[in-house]
Design an enzyme around this catalytic site. Structure first.
Site, PDB file in Angstrom:
ATOM      1  N   SER A 196      36.013 -29.442  15.874  1.00  0.00           N
ATOM      2  CA  SER A 196      35.754 -30.739  16.521  1.00  0.00           C
ATOM      3  C   SER A 196      34.320 -31.235  16.355  1.00  0.00           C
ATOM      4  O   SER A 196      33.957 -32.269  16.936  1.00  0.00           O
ATOM      5  CB  SER A 196      36.078 -30.640  18.016  1.00  0.00           C
ATOM      6  OG  SER A 196      37.460 -30.435  18.212  1.00  0.00           O
TER       7      SER A 196
ATOM      8  N   GLU B 159     -21.466  -2.016  -8.328  1.00  0.00           N
ATOM      9  CA  GLU B 159     -21.058  -2.200  -9.715  1.00  0.00           C
ATOM     10  C   GLU B 159     -22.121  -2.822 -10.612  1.00  0.00           C
ATOM     11  O   GLU B 159     -22.142  -2.578 -11.812  1.00  0.00           O
ATOM     12  CB  GLU B 159     -19.805  -3.093  -9.757  1.00  0.00           C
ATOM     13  CG  GLU B 159     -18.571  -2.468  -9.139  1.00  0.00           C
ATOM     14  CD  GLU B 159     -18.095  -1.263  -9.921  1.00  0.00           C
ATOM     15  OE1 GLU B 159     -17.797  -1.399 -11.122  1.00  0.00           O
ATOM     16  OE2 GLU B 159     -18.056  -0.165  -9.330  1.00  0.00           O
TER      17      GLU B 159
END
Length: 516
Positions: free
Chosen positions: A340, A96
């Site tokens: 319980s 680039e």
């Protein structure tokens, strides 16, 4: 008559001086103009702010569990330049902007070349955008015309003034579009190769760089042959810049594309959706094993499993269903009748209130009430039973008598203090039936409360009372009789009325597990 050499020399010297003066004045004017524009049109603060990344939830060992979307619906993973393979910046710069480290954001040489090619048509059209200008377009969008290009150039100069070259390159590599909703090399590395950016070689880095001119059209997953040709052109540029020697170039061009598409992780969806971004305490191997167990659970409408680290309270395992995903109901957070499972907290409270000690004889005899006639699970009263034995056997009738002996509202208040948010308020009146777990709890609440019991720091309960309760719940004789876990594991079961909900809780000094 020709001018003497001395006269020519003086004229050239005067011309040179004028050119220098003009150049200096021109440079001063240009610099002053730039400084004025910089004041009038400052670089937006957002251009330098930390960019938004995808929320990532990881397991205890750092393994990603989930990678979410940004507010723009994109996948973006922030990766420092130091944690990228050296081939990634080499490929991008060669492809680039090969003079990236030499210019000031705008490359006059590239600009002149692009103009010349555009005028003469002597070669395919070339862009003049530097990496810095491309970053400027990303962080401060502008139109794609001459005015926009000038704005990009100006913004590029501003970026170069405020950031180092490596900072610019790192920001660019983390923000550049790479096809679909992928932003940055971190997301693309995972989606294309199933690997970290640090693990990419020259061929893979060149493939990433090859899509930058047109990410939407150059997605390598759509056109592998075209992608290979573009990749090899980038490799050629890397060789031309000296980033690759001949041997490395030959090996890279001979390599396959290496595409291995990976979906972004979605492990333990109920755990990551609850935890949000960041590191969790989830243990991946254990989570996978428990998920497999849950998947084999047949004959049940639903299942919820949670395991907590006792020391930290962190969730190590969370399975919210037999085949959970982020859209299904999480059973671990849904309130269910406690059965319980609340008795250990009742016993600890009774010990602290002086109503009983482990050896105190409690009556396991029928309870007479106009409104209620509770029974033991086996419907066989035993008469006087030691308190510790009554807890170990989970007897209902002694539990009702202990609850009746507490001050009104004391038991529900204690349970709320332990984090049971769905238990009735202490002002609701008598709570004798709460001894049998008539109110709702969640698996996560139970796990957290039992972890506090093991640590001995359960709110409102003494360390001594917690220890006595755990001793009864881990009684070796009880384990042998019930075929339950070995010594050292405290355990408790619970069943709601009509057996709609079944609970199992197991606790060691290190972990608490709850199954609904």
């Amino acid at each position: 008559m020709d001018a003497s050499p001395s006269r020519v020399g003086r004229r050239l010297l005067r011309l040179a001086r004028r050119l220098v003066v003009v150049g200096v004045v021109g440079a001063a004017v240009a610099w002053g103009g730039y400084r004025l524009l910089d004041l009038v049109y400052p670089l937006p603060a957002s251009a330098l702010a930390p960019p938004e990344a995808s929320p990532v939830t990881t397991a205890a060992d750092g393994t990603p569990m989930h990678v979410g979307l940004t507010s723009r619906g994109e996948r973006r993973l922030e990766v420092p330049l130091a944690e990228m393979s050296r081939w990634i910046p080499a490929a991008v710069v060669a492809s680039e902007d090969r003079r990236f480290y030499d210019h000031v954001g705008v490359d006059p040489r590239a600009f002149a070349r692009a103009v010349w090619v555009g005028v003469t048509g002597s070669a395919p059209r070339q862009g003049a955008s530097t990496i810095t200008m491309q970053l400027a377009r990303i962080v401060a969008p502008s139109a794609r015309d001459v005015g926009g290009k000038l704005a990009q150039s100006f913004r590029a100069l501003q970026l170069e003034e405020r950031l180092s070259k490596d900072e610019i390159l790192e920001r660019y590599l983390n923000l550049v579009p790479l096809g679909g909703n992928l932003r940055g090399v971190g997301a693309a590395s995972h989606a294309w190769f199933g690997r970290r950016p640090a693990d990419l070689g020259p061929a893979e880095a060149a493939l990433l760089a090859s899509v930058l001119p047109a990410p939407g059209r150059f997605d390598p997953r759509r056109d592998p042959e075209g992608a290979r040709a573009r990749r090899d052109r980038v490799l050629g540029r890397m060789r031309a810049t000296g980033a690759l020697d001949e041997a490395a170039f030959a090996a890279a061009t001979a390599a396959p594309l290496g595409l291995d598409p990976h979906a972004f992780p979605d492990v333990a969806p109920h755990a990551w959706s609850r935890a949000g971004a960041g590191r969790t305490c989830v243990m991946p191997t254990l989570q996978t094993a428990v998920e497999a167990i849950a998947a084999r659970a047949e004959g049940v409408d639903g299942i919820g499993i949670v395991a907590l680290d006792v020391a930290t309270g962190g969730v190590q395992v969370l399975v919210g269903g037999r085949a959970p995903d982020a859209r299904t109901l999480d059973a671990t957070s849904r309130p269910r009748s406690a059965g319980s499972t609340l008795k250990p907290f009742l016993w600890a409270l009774a010990y602290d209130e002086g109503l009983a000690a482990p050896g105190t004889r409690l009556l396991d005899l029928p309870w007479t009430s106009p409104e209620w006639a509770p029974e033991d699970f086996d419907r066989t009263p035993r008469g006087p039973v030691a308190a510790a034995e009554a807890l170990s056997a989970s007897l209902n009738l002694p539990a009702v008598r202990l609850a009746a002996g507490l001050p009104p509202g004391r038991f529900p208040a204690a349970l709320r203090g332990l984090g049971f948010a769905h238990v009735r308020d202490a002002s609701a009146g008598p709570a004798i039936d709460l001894a049998l777990g008539t109110d709702d709890v969640t698996a996560l609440e139970l796990a957290a409360a039992y972890a506090a019991l093991v640590r001995g720091d359960a709110p409102g309960l003494s360390r001594g009372a917690c220890g006595l309760v755990l001793e009864a719940l881990s009684d070796p004789a009880r384990a042998r009789t019930a075929g339950a876990p070995a010594q050292g594991v405290a355990w408790k079961t619970g069943t709601s009325s009509r057996r709609r909900d079944a609970w199992a809780v197991g606790a060691t000094r290190r972990v608490v597990a709850v199954v609904w």
